[in-house]
Design a protein around this motif. Structure first.
Motif, PDB file in Angstrom:
ATOM      1  N   MET A 190      -8.544   4.576  -0.950  1.00  0.00           N
ATOM      2  CA  MET A 190      -7.746   4.998  -2.091  1.00  0.00           C
ATOM      3  C   MET A 190      -7.685   6.508  -2.282  1.00  0.00           C
ATOM      4  O   MET A 190      -7.220   6.987  -3.302  1.00  0.00           O
ATOM      5  CB  MET A 190      -8.279   4.341  -3.381  1.00  0.00           C
ATOM      6  CG  MET A 190      -8.195   2.829  -3.374  1.00  0.00           C
ATOM      7  SD  MET A 190      -6.507   2.215  -3.226  1.00  0.00           S
ATOM      8  CE  MET A 190      -6.523   1.594  -1.567  1.00  0.00           C
ATOM      9  N   THR A 243      -4.879  -4.814  -8.348  1.00  0.00           N
ATOM     10  CA  THR A 243      -4.374  -3.460  -8.179  1.00  0.00           C
ATOM     11  C   THR A 243      -5.562  -2.528  -8.033  1.00  0.00           C
ATOM     12  O   THR A 243      -6.600  -2.714  -8.662  1.00  0.00           O
ATOM     13  CB  THR A 243      -3.498  -3.011  -9.367  1.00  0.00           C
ATOM     14  OG1 THR A 243      -4.247  -3.138 -10.574  1.00  0.00           O
ATOM     15  CG2 THR A 243      -2.236  -3.845  -9.465  1.00  0.00           C
ATOM     16  N   GLY A 261      -3.073   5.990  -1.805  1.00  0.00           N
ATOM     17  CA  GLY A 261      -3.812   6.104  -3.057  1.00  0.00           C
ATOM     18  C   GLY A 261      -3.716   4.885  -3.952  1.00  0.00           C
ATOM     19  O   GLY A 261      -4.443   4.784  -4.928  1.00  0.00           O
ATOM     20  N   ASN A 262      -2.842   3.937  -3.625  1.00  0.00           N
ATOM     21  CA  ASN A 262      -2.649   2.739  -4.449  1.00  0.00           C
ATOM     22  C   ASN A 262      -2.456   1.509  -3.578  1.00  0.00           C
ATOM     23  O   ASN A 262      -1.767   1.556  -2.565  1.00  0.00           O
ATOM     24  CB  ASN A 262      -1.416   2.901  -5.348  1.00  0.00           C
ATOM     25  CG  ASN A 262      -1.607   3.992  -6.365  1.00  0.00           C
ATOM     26  OD1 ASN A 262      -2.297   3.807  -7.355  1.00  0.00           O
ATOM     27  ND2 ASN A 262      -1.026   5.152  -6.106  1.00  0.00           N
ATOM     28  N   GLY A 309      -6.313   1.764  -7.638  1.00  0.00           N
ATOM     29  CA  GLY A 309      -5.806   3.123  -7.659  1.00  0.00           C
ATOM     30  C   GLY A 309      -6.325   3.842  -8.886  1.00  0.00           C
ATOM     31  O   GLY A 309      -6.862   3.209  -9.808  1.00  0.00           O
ATOM     32  N   ASP A 310      -6.195   5.147  -8.896  1.00  0.00           N
ATOM     33  CA  ASP A 310      -6.657   5.960 -10.024  1.00  0.00           C
ATOM     34  C   ASP A 310      -8.114   5.665 -10.389  1.00  0.00           C
ATOM     35  O   ASP A 310      -8.477   5.663 -11.558  1.00  0.00           O
ATOM     36  CB  ASP A 310      -5.764   5.767 -11.250  1.00  0.00           C
ATOM     37  CG  ASP A 310      -4.345   6.236 -11.003  1.00  0.00           C
ATOM     38  OD1 ASP A 310      -4.168   7.246 -10.277  1.00  0.00           O
ATOM     39  OD2 ASP A 310      -3.406   5.593 -11.514  1.00  0.00           O
ATOM     40  N   TYR A 353       0.861  -1.190   0.000  1.00  0.00           N
ATOM     41  CA  TYR A 353       0.000   0.000   0.000  1.00  0.00           C
ATOM     42  C   TYR A 353       0.890   1.230   0.000  1.00  0.00           C
ATOM     43  O   TYR A 353       1.755   1.391   0.856  1.00  0.00           O
ATOM     44  CB  TYR A 353      -0.906   0.012   1.232  1.00  0.00           C
ATOM     45  CG  TYR A 353      -1.716   1.270   1.372  1.00  0.00           C
ATOM     46  CD1 TYR A 353      -2.855   1.478   0.616  1.00  0.00           C
ATOM     47  CD2 TYR A 353      -1.326   2.276   2.255  1.00  0.00           C
ATOM     48  CE1 TYR A 353      -3.609   2.640   0.735  1.00  0.00           C
ATOM     49  CE2 TYR A 353      -2.061   3.438   2.386  1.00  0.00           C
ATOM     50  CZ  TYR A 353      -3.198   3.618   1.622  1.00  0.00           C
ATOM     51  OH  TYR A 353      -3.936   4.763   1.738  1.00  0.00           O
TER      52      TYR A 353
END
Length: 187
Positions: free
Chosen positions: A114, A84, A69-70, A86-87, A66
């Motif tokens: 996230m 995965t 944010g990801n 994130g984003d 971790y």
């Protein structure tokens, strides 16, 4: 952890997860929320061994990484599988079957972790807090979409110092996925 301990902890987590959706936080609750926020926002990188239990009772394990944010889960079992997040997206890749599953993080309780910085108010509602001997559990949901699912953070609480020890995700269909964390492999 013994099978009995897993089952009992599952019942306790389910109780935490099923707690009322709207709670009034006591001063101690607010202090614990602030401690959890400070802990999560103080992380630059977290790398832990995990054991995952899926809704059907199947188990997998591997390494969690971790970075604010990801999130990445690299599975040793099932071999080669990765998740995965994130984003704004979650991607599950299973090279054994060739399956790739993509979904928006807005549809997963995991999306609550996230954001950066993590804020456990406003867009996030703390729905329940449970304390035990050297433990703290905190259940979270999206304020504007409480029925989308629930994320319960499990912490070890050693003299006021928190350490993340697990996650419980309850999706919108009430399927429960549990991740238990440790510093080293212990299947």
């Amino acid at each position: 952890m013994t099978r009995r301990a897993v089952l009992l902890s599952g019942l306790a987590l389910a109780a935490c997860a099923e707690a009322g959706r709207s709670v009034s936080l006591s001063p101690q609750d607010r202090a614990d929320v602030a401690r959890a926020e400070a802990y999560l926002n103080g992380l630059s990188t977290l790398r832990l061994w995990f054991v995952q239990t899926w809704p059907d009772g199947g188990r997998g394990y591997g390494t969690l990484t971790y970075i604010p944010g990801n999130l990445r889960l690299d599975y040793d079992n099932p071999r080669g599988m990765t998740l995965t997040a994130g984003d704004g997206h979650l991607v599950l890749n299973n090279p054994q079957t060739g399956a790739v599953t993509r979904m928006g993080l807005s549809h997963s309780p995991l999306g609550l972790l996230m954001t950066h910085p993590i804020q456990l108010s406003g867009a996030v509602t703390v729905t329940a807090i449970r304390r035990g001997p050297a433990t703290l559990q905190m259940s979270l949901a999206k304020t504007d979409r409480l029925s989308d699912g629930l994320l319960t953070l499990r912490f070890r609480d050693d003299s006021g110092a928190l350490t993340l020890s697990g996650l419980v995700l309850v999706d919108d269909r009430q399927h429960v996925t549990t991740l238990d964390f440790s510093e080293s492999p212990d299947k």
